[in-house]
Design an enzyme around this catalytic site. Sequence first.
Site, mmCIF file in Angstrom:
data_model
loop_
_atom_site.group_PDB
_atom_site.id
_atom_site.type_symbol
_atom_site.label_atom_id
_atom_site.label_comp_id
_atom_site.label_asym_id
_atom_site.label_seq_id
_atom_site.Cartn_x
_atom_site.Cartn_y
_atom_site.Cartn_z
ATOM 1 N N LYS A 51 -109.499 -55.972 -85.590
ATOM 2 C CA LYS A 51 -108.242 -56.254 -84.895
ATOM 3 C C LYS A 51 -108.436 -56.334 -83.379
ATOM 4 C CE LYS A 51 -105.526 -56.581 -88.469
ATOM 5 N NZ LYS A 51 -104.893 -57.877 -88.801
ATOM 6 N N THR A 75 -94.139 -51.703 -95.185
ATOM 7 C CA THR A 75 -94.594 -52.764 -96.084
ATOM 8 C C THR A 75 -95.040 -52.161 -97.405
ATOM 9 O OG1 THR A 75 -96.852 -52.576 -95.251
ATOM 10 C CG2 THR A 75 -95.407 -54.160 -94.141
ATOM 11 N N ILE A 105 -95.380 -50.101 -90.088
ATOM 12 C CA ILE A 105 -94.307 -50.942 -90.612
ATOM 13 C C ILE A 105 -94.131 -50.669 -92.103
ATOM 14 C CG2 ILE A 105 -93.444 -53.302 -90.821
ATOM 15 C CD1 ILE A 105 -93.883 -52.465 -87.914
ATOM 16 N N TYR A 144 -111.628 -51.589 -89.297
ATOM 17 C CA TYR A 144 -110.329 -52.241 -89.121
ATOM 18 C C TYR A 144 -110.053 -52.481 -87.635
ATOM 19 C CZ TYR A 144 -105.266 -53.011 -89.589
ATOM 20 O OH TYR A 144 -104.001 -53.539 -89.532
ATOM 21 N N ASN A 181 -101.963 -64.442 -90.507
ATOM 22 C CA ASN A 181 -101.460 -63.130 -90.909
ATOM 23 C C ASN A 181 -102.339 -62.446 -91.950
ATOM 24 O OD1 ASN A 181 -99.226 -61.037 -91.515
ATOM 25 N ND2 ASN A 181 -99.527 -62.064 -93.488
#
Length: 255
Positions: free
Chosen positions: A163, A194, A192, A159, A93
């Site tokens: 990914k 977060t 999300i 990024y 993660n």
Amino acid sequence: MMIDLKGKVALVTGAASAEGLGFAAALKMAGQGARLFLTDLNAEGVEARAADLRAAGHEAQAMGQDVTDEAAWAATIDAVVSAFGRIDILVNNAGIAVLKMMSEMTKADWDRQLRVNLDSVYLGCKAGLDQMRKQGGGGSIVNLSSIAGLVGVPGTAAYAASKGGVRLMTKAIALEAAREGIRVNSVHPGSIWTDMQKVAIADNKEQFDIIENAIPMGHLGQPEDIGAMVAFLASDDAKYITGAEFTVDGGMTAQ
């Protein structure tokens, strides 16, 4: 049917944030009977998360780990095996987001992004596979990717490269390990709620409104939405699933 992870040992990286995806996955798996070993570069933070799990009646230990360091991976695997005897589940993660347009991105930015998000997953999968094979095979590896690893998003070149790399590396490793009963899958979160997202929103409320309005379901996801998917893939209920990718994005990539 309740997912059963009773007795299984799960290693989760990047789990120091109480509102992060790593801890959400750990919390969900712990609630289903798993024994947790948490790591993070923030050693103090991840120790606190393990203490939270223990306070809730779960088995959990933690240690600091630099996921970009191969020697640190060897030490982590040794620590998990010393504590719990085996590893059944690995959740890669840990990650960062270097969000810059190409014209502003330096080579150092690029290298750091790929080192933390892609090299670390390679190191984790290699170390995890070696241990699972020593145990006689069987196990589940879940790699956290992103919808940016599936579709283009401006300002995410590095990024997205990291990914997207996680996505296809996951499939290749899954094929290598399939006959040994070791399953390898990727999860692709959308937007999300977060800590990272909260900081971004505070800095740019207008951009947040645009993002939220673009989500077909009309709202951001919660960390537990990702945790639930990770726990499912970690469980025997997903015993015939490997080399697959799962989007948890409120419909964003269906457009």
